[in-house]
Design a protein around this motif. Sequence first.
Motif, PDB file in Angstrom:
ATOM      1  N   SER A 232      84.155  83.223 134.280  1.00 17.19           N
ATOM      2  CA  SER A 232      84.893  84.279 134.970  1.00 17.19           C
ATOM      3  C   SER A 232      84.998  85.533 134.100  1.00 17.19           C
ATOM      4  O   SER A 232      84.959  86.662 134.614  1.00 17.19           O
ATOM      5  CB  SER A 232      86.293  83.788 135.351  1.00 17.19           C
ATOM      6  OG  SER A 232      87.040  83.449 134.193  1.00 17.19           O
ATOM      7  N   SER A 233      85.101  85.335 132.788  1.00 15.60           N
ATOM      8  CA  SER A 233      85.181  86.488 131.891  1.00 15.60           C
ATOM      9  C   SER A 233      83.861  87.250 131.864  1.00 15.60           C
ATOM     10  O   SER A 233      83.850  88.485 131.848  1.00 15.60           O
ATOM     11  CB  SER A 233      85.551  86.035 130.476  1.00 15.60           C
ATOM     12  OG  SER A 233      86.834  85.441 130.453  1.00 15.60           O
ATOM     13  N   ILE A 234      82.742  86.530 131.851  1.00 11.50           N
ATOM     14  CA  ILE A 234      81.432  87.197 131.855  1.00 11.50           C
ATOM     15  C   ILE A 234      81.225  87.926 133.176  1.00 11.50           C
ATOM     16  O   ILE A 234      80.672  89.035 133.211  1.00 11.50           O
ATOM     17  CB  ILE A 234      80.304  86.176 131.601  1.00 11.50           C
ATOM     18  CG1 ILE A 234      80.497  85.530 130.227  1.00 11.50           C
ATOM     19  CG2 ILE A 234      78.948  86.855 131.675  1.00 11.50           C
ATOM     20  CD1 ILE A 234      80.549  86.505 129.079  1.00 11.50           C
ATOM     21  N   ASP A 235      81.658  87.315 134.286  1.00 14.61           N
ATOM     22  CA  ASP A 235      81.602  88.024 135.569  1.00 14.61           C
ATOM     23  C   ASP A 235      82.393  89.323 135.495  1.00 14.61           C
ATOM     24  O   ASP A 235      81.978  90.362 136.028  1.00 14.61           O
ATOM     25  CB  ASP A 235      82.171  87.143 136.685  1.00 14.61           C
ATOM     26  CG  ASP A 235      81.221  86.013 137.056  1.00 14.61           C
ATOM     27  OD1 ASP A 235      80.004  86.161 136.822  1.00 14.61           O
ATOM     28  OD2 ASP A 235      81.700  84.983 137.570  1.00 14.61           O
ATOM     29  N   GLN A 236      83.531  89.266 134.829  1.00 17.04           N
ATOM     30  CA  GLN A 236      84.372  90.449 134.694  1.00 17.04           C
ATOM     31  C   GLN A 236      83.690  91.511 133.845  1.00 17.04           C
ATOM     32  O   GLN A 236      83.775  92.711 134.142  1.00 17.04           O
ATOM     33  CB  GLN A 236      85.717  90.063 134.076  1.00 17.04           C
ATOM     34  CG  GLN A 236      86.751  91.170 134.109  1.00 17.04           C
ATOM     35  CD  GLN A 236      88.112  90.711 133.609  1.00 17.04           C
ATOM     36  OE1 GLN A 236      88.262  89.583 133.153  1.00 17.04           O
ATOM     37  NE2 GLN A 236      89.097  91.577 133.702  1.00 17.04           N
ATOM     38  N   VAL A 237      82.990  91.098 132.784  1.00 17.45           N
ATOM     39  CA  VAL A 237      82.240  92.050 131.961  1.00 17.45           C
ATOM     40  C   VAL A 237      81.214  92.784 132.805  1.00 17.45           C
ATOM     41  O   VAL A 237      81.141  94.027 132.813  1.00 17.45           O
ATOM     42  CB  VAL A 237      81.547  91.327 130.784  1.00 17.45           C
ATOM     43  CG1 VAL A 237      80.514  92.243 130.125  1.00 17.45           C
ATOM     44  CG2 VAL A 237      82.567  90.874 129.756  1.00 17.45           C
ATOM     45  N   LEU A 238      80.414  92.022 133.527  1.00 19.77           N
ATOM     46  CA  LEU A 238      79.357  92.631 134.335  1.00 19.77           C
ATOM     47  C   LEU A 238      79.948  93.522 135.427  1.00 19.77           C
ATOM     48  O   LEU A 238      79.472  94.643 135.669  1.00 19.77           O
ATOM     49  CB  LEU A 238      78.486  91.531 134.959  1.00 19.77           C
ATOM     50  CG  LEU A 238      77.267  92.015 135.749  1.00 19.77           C
ATOM     51  CD1 LEU A 238      76.358  92.866 134.872  1.00 19.77           C
ATOM     52  CD2 LEU A 238      76.501  90.820 136.307  1.00 19.77           C
ATOM     53  N   PHE A 239      81.013  93.043 136.074  1.00 15.27           N
ATOM     54  CA  PHE A 239      81.634  93.816 137.141  1.00 15.27           C
ATOM     55  C   PHE A 239      82.162  95.148 136.604  1.00 15.27           C
ATOM     56  O   PHE A 239      81.940  96.207 137.211  1.00 15.27           O
ATOM     57  CB  PHE A 239      82.769  93.003 137.772  1.00 15.27           C
ATOM     58  CG  PHE A 239      83.505  93.733 138.858  1.00 15.27           C
ATOM     59  CD1 PHE A 239      82.960  93.864 140.117  1.00 15.27           C
ATOM     60  CD2 PHE A 239      84.749  94.289 138.605  1.00 15.27           C
ATOM     61  CE1 PHE A 239      83.636  94.541 141.120  1.00 15.27           C
ATOM     62  CE2 PHE A 239      85.437  94.968 139.593  1.00 15.27           C
ATOM     63  CZ  PHE A 239      84.881  95.093 140.860  1.00 15.27           C
TER      64      PHE A 239
END
Length: 610
Positions: free
Chosen positions: A350-357
């Motif tokens: 979820s944190s990596i998704d947040q980085v990309l987003f």
Amino acid sequence: MPVVVTSALAMLSLAAEPHLLSFGVIALGPCLAAISGSPVTVFAIGTYATTLVIAVSTYQGMWGTSDQILRIAVTIVATMISIVIAHHRRVLERNSADALKDQVMLAAVLEASSDAVYTATPEGAITTWNRGAEEIYGYSRAEAIGSSIQMLAPPDDGTALLAMFAEAAQGRRSDQIEVVRVRQDGALFDVSVMLAPVRDPAGEVTAVASIEHDVTARKRAGAKERAALERTQTAQRLESLGQLAGGIAHDFNNLLAIILNYSQFAAEQIPVDNEARDDLARVRRAAERARRLTHQLLVFARSERTEPAIIDLNDVVVEANDLLSRTLGGHIQLVTRTGEQPTTIIADRSSIDQVLFNLVINARDAMPDGGVLVMEVDHCEISSDEVGYAPPPLSGRYIRLTVNDTGTGMPPEVVNRVFEPFFTTKAKHEGTGLGLATVYGIVTDAGGSIRIVSELHVGTTFSVLFPAAEVSDLPVDVEADRPASHGNGERVLVVDDDEAVRELMVRILDRNGYKPVPAADPEAALQLADESFDLLLTDVLMPQMSGPELAQRVKARQPDIPVLFVSGYTDGNAGAGRTTGGILLHKPFTSESLLGSVQDALTGTGVPSR
């Protein structure tokens, strides 16, 4: 040879009539000896000539006469003059030899110098060219001599170089300056230059000498050093800001825990069809939004709990592409490039998704009139002297995530601050300034680094490095959610220096079958520690004593007592929970999460705090 000539002249004078002046030729002996340049030789020949003059004049019957004295005086004077001439001749010869030796030595030194040393006419025609110039510029001596100095300067700087030489030809020595030059192969490089006029014996300027030192390596090293210093300063500034953000989040989470739970308590006492119940629901939703904001602060401060797992960045980007292609709008072209090989890393999904987003949203906002947005994943090898990444990466193999846009770009003063929390260039109410701060926190928490390259009116590129991982690298200590449950009269020692939070926990426990005993601070808790308790429930950060330290002292009296830590910002202190067997509950908590964690601690099914 002067001895023979002097003897012959003496014989000639002896054969002549006494009244003739032929005796004077004897004085030519010392004069001839002066040619040798040896004052000692001249003195010896002069002495020999004077002796012959005395002998010849005496033989001719002139003993004691004025003629004899005159002849002796003339010979002595000629000898003295010849000695002076011989001395000066020797000095001149010695000086000339020394000067020649110095010139040869200087020429050898200049030839051996690694610096480029050459001379040119005031008009710019090269006249000498040393080996250093050959190595630096790439032109041989034959190619350089006779050519114009303009070939050494970039095409747009040749006239300026001629002007510099013309100024030096006026007799002015230039200060040392740094300029750009061009090699024979067209490569540009930096040199430190000093020009000086070359004068002839009459003092006229006949040429201009140039001494040039290649400073390209030094300037690059200086640039790397400055970049490293800037990265260190940025890291230190962000670390301080992270500590500040974590401290704010700690107090904020206490308030959110109160708002979330007391609004729920109040809602439970209000009929379903009452408007006040809807108002409380809005309060609770606002608190949930604040909770997410606090989560971003804690991620930036690297104090939020994450669940690391093996994930493939290829999958993250592909899945994001399906979502973003429908939401970015038709004015932005989305391009996705994934690696041919698996691009696995260890991170919280979820944190990596947040980085990309967050990176994509920033890129979208930078292209209000449309453009191209590229998301790319690839493998790369990074060396320890890689420039621009913060924090500086170690050498090794990395998975790189790149997000590039063709937007408005950012000036350097903005680039230097984009990772600071609450810093934003957006209009009021359009951004919190936590997006990129959160990205920085997530990336560094995963052991990675990030770099920004931006140019106004051209675009921005974010490059994110994550250490490449294998499946065997997956950590096994991952905390799982636990269901809530009710108590059966278990005694719980509740310790928190925040009265409102302490009362909240007591109320939740009391409503659900437990017997909580509150303590306002660690000292008060220690006064109760001799009583029998089934659980120690304590805050982590307290002014007088930390929660882990309190737990150790309580366990000294009750070794088997389980411990539940509660904190909005651990600051690393919860790691001491390993020595006490405690588990950790993050604020802001709900009734369900608190009760579930209490049950986990009592039954020993919870995951120890890390």
